[in-house]
Design an enzyme around this catalytic site. Structure first.
Site, PDB file in Angstrom:
ATOM      1  N   GLY A 210       0.612  -1.347  -0.214  1.00 18.86           N
ATOM      2  CA  GLY A 210       0.005  -0.097   0.017  1.00 18.86           C
ATOM      3  C   GLY A 210       1.011   1.235  -0.095  1.00 18.86           C
ATOM      4  O   GLY A 210       1.868   1.055  -0.023  1.00 18.86           O
ATOM      5  N   ASN A 211       0.222   2.407   0.321  1.00 12.01           N
ATOM      6  CA  ASN A 211       0.959   3.507   0.349  1.00 12.01           C
ATOM      7  C   ASN A 211       0.386   4.706   1.290  1.00 12.01           C
ATOM      8  O   ASN A 211      -0.866   4.245   1.799  1.00 12.01           O
ATOM      9  CB  ASN A 211       1.184   4.278  -1.139  1.00 12.01           C
ATOM     10  CG  ASN A 211      -0.264   4.762  -1.502  1.00 12.01           C
ATOM     11  OD1 ASN A 211      -0.878   5.282  -1.012  1.00 12.01           O
ATOM     12  ND2 ASN A 211      -0.566   4.041  -2.678  1.00 12.01           N
ATOM     13  N   ARG A 212       1.043   5.644   1.715  1.00 11.91           N
ATOM     14  CA  ARG A 212       0.506   6.519   2.724  1.00 11.91           C
ATOM     15  C   ARG A 212      -0.522   7.505   2.229  1.00 11.91           C
ATOM     16  O   ARG A 212      -0.673   8.684   3.147  1.00 11.91           O
ATOM     17  CB  ARG A 212       1.774   7.274   3.284  1.00 11.91           C
ATOM     18  CG  ARG A 212       2.598   6.448   4.189  1.00 11.91           C
ATOM     19  CD  ARG A 212       3.708   7.156   4.590  1.00 11.91           C
ATOM     20  NE  ARG A 212       3.504   8.343   5.278  1.00 11.91           N
ATOM     21  CZ  ARG A 212       4.579   9.147   5.325  1.00 11.91           C
ATOM     22  NH1 ARG A 212       5.894   8.913   4.780  1.00 11.91           N
ATOM     23  NH2 ARG A 212       4.124  10.460   6.097  1.00 11.91           N
ATOM     24  N   SER A 213      -0.884   7.258   0.982  1.00  5.22           N
ATOM     25  CA  SER A 213      -1.992   8.345   0.885  1.00  5.22           C
ATOM     26  C   SER A 213      -3.379   8.376   1.538  1.00  5.22           C
ATOM     27  O   SER A 213      -3.869   7.571   1.782  1.00  5.22           O
ATOM     28  CB  SER A 213      -2.512   8.199  -0.714  1.00  5.22           C
ATOM     29  OG  SER A 213      -3.753   8.881  -1.172  1.00  5.22           O
ATOM     30  N   ALA A 278      -3.352   7.796  -5.267  1.00  3.93           N
ATOM     31  CA  ALA A 278      -1.894   7.282  -5.298  1.00  3.93           C
ATOM     32  C   ALA A 278      -2.152   5.641  -5.779  1.00  3.93           C
ATOM     33  O   ALA A 278      -2.143   4.968  -5.284  1.00  3.93           O
ATOM     34  CB  ALA A 278      -1.382   7.454  -3.953  1.00  3.93           C
TER      35      ALA A 278
END
Ligand code: CTP
Length: 417
Positions: A210-213, A278
């Site tokens: 995943g990512n931090r968006s 993102a």
């Protein structure tokens, strides 16, 4: 700390009046001076003592109390913002016809600041031609009338007419304090497709990349465009638990592939695509069908599996290509987002200009990231680059303020294009 402003919260007599308590609390906690002006019927739902305690100010409903203070004129004149939540069909009708038969309607007539109505009523009442006309009248005169949320109403009904959540109303209130002209009703008839949040690329049934968006910026664009009259569909990836914005059709997705499918499905009928999501650039090539287990044998500490990655589809570039190939005849504006840090090769703007050219979109929203900026925070700044070479700095402010500038740029682009 925000500057302390004078906010009047008008409360009309509907069951959603209880949500006004949370709104008053949030606005007070944001540092503002809040005075509650309920109608007589509102007090049948929530007692004056509750509003007095939450606001720290006295509650009056008629023009015949504290006559020496000329409250019916003074309250409106001194306000920086009036928010009416909930605004019932009756209150909206009285406001539209310029009545002054209680303290709240008198306040609405004397206020020269932005006035925000947050309607709440049954779907039939909201869609009744009388209410539709009254709302149009208020909007024509410059008041902001929020689109209600859809969902559960009082009793067993559900549909359009729910009061937006207190958090959402207070977001719009703060926006109007930052920028009083942020919500003109100027996007009606425009179909806007927004993607927001981060994608999650599965590794096995319990793990993902995943990512931090946070999704906050894309949600803010969807929210502002919808309240400016656009018909908005939001393709929502993972967020920091954001609720669905009022008046927006929300499609929840998980992975980059699902996001690509959802955008491809909705793009043909859309006039505007805003790619704030993102999107993962890579996904695991093989997704394990059962949970990947580590070895418990001694001496197998280095049994870590290698995860092979495959490039995902570039959704934005695909949309640009589809438009060039004539497959998206309705699409007038494609907006990309770029989060850049700058490096030895060039600064943030250098990389952003290159990205705008590479992606081929019409507008690019650029954020400088790193060191606690842009991700997972409420405030933002950046630049808005246009394919014609125009570059505008976006002043520092809330993500909702930034969204209002982005929607302005989209509106200007549509009028030019
Ligand atoms: N984007 C997309 N599909 C992808 C990756 C990104 O549509 N698979 C979109 C994003 O939503 C955003 C824009 O492309 O609007 C910029 O994303 P970014 O990942 O910063 O661009 P890249 O071209 O991947 O550049 P970088 O080299 O910085 O990774």
């Amino acid at each position: 700390m925000t500057e302390r402003k004078q906010i009047i919260v008008g409360v009309a007599g509907g069951i959603a009046a209880y949500k006004a308590c949370t709104l008053v609390r949030q606005l007070s906690e944001a540092g503002h001076s809040v005075r509650v002006v309920p109608t007589e019927s509102a007090l049948k739902f929530v007692g004056a003592a509750t509003f007095e305690a939450l606001s720290g100010n006295p509650v009056r409903t008629t023009v015949f109390e504290n006559v020496d203070e000329v409250l019916h004129v003074r309250i409106g004149q001194e306000a920086d913002l009036v928010v009416v939540a909930p605004a019932t069909a009756d209150l909206i009708a009285r406001a539209a016809s310029g009545r002054a038969d209680d303290l709240l309607t008198a306040t609405l007539l004397t206020a020269r600041c932005p006035v925000l109505f947050a309607p709440a009523m049954h779907t039939e009442m909201w869609h009744h031609p009388a209410t539709v006309d009254n709302v149009a009248t208020l909007r024509r005169r410059g008041a902001i009338v929020l689109e209600p949320a859809a969902g559960r109403l009082t009793g067993a009904d559900s549909g359009s007419g729910r009061l937006p959540e207190a958090e959402e109303i207070s977001t719009f209130a703060q926006l109007l304090l930052e920028r009083p002209d942020a919500l003109p009703y100027d996007m009606s008839g425009v179909k806007v497709l927004v993607s927001a949040g981060g994608t999650r690329e599965p590794i096995d049934p319990v793990r993902f990349i995943g990512n931090r968006s946070s999704g906050k910026q894309g949600y803010a664009v969807a929210r502002v465009a919808a309240q400016r009259g656009a018909d908005v569909t939001l393709i929502a990836g993972n967020t920091v638990g954001l609720g669905d914005p009022a008046g927006v059709e929300v499609v929840h997705i998980g992975s980059a592939d699902q996001l690509n499918d959802a955008v491809s499905k909705h793009a043909p009928e859309s006039h505007v695509l805003v790619m704030a999501a993102a999107v993962a650039d890579f996904r695991p090539t093989h997704v394990a069908t059962s949970k990947i287990k580590k070895s418990h044998e001694p001496g197998h500490a280095s049994d870590a599996p290698a995860i092979e990655l495959t490039r995902t589809e570039d959704v934005l570039a695909t949309a640009v290509r589809a438009r060039t190939d004539g497959q998206l005849p309705n699409m007038k504006a494609i907006v990309g987002f770029a989060a850049e840090t700058g490096d030895a090769n060039g600064d943030v703007l250098f990389h952003a200009r290159a990205k705008l050219a590479r992606k081929g979109c019409d507008l690019l929203v650029v954020n400088a990231v790193g060191e606690g900026r842009a991700f997972e925070v409420d405030n933002n700044d950046g630049w808005l680059l246009s394919a014609d070479g125009n570059e505008v700095a976006l002043e520092h402010g809330s993500k909702t303020l930034m969204a209002s500038r982005i929607v302005d740029a989209i509106g200007a682009f549509l009028r030019l294009g």
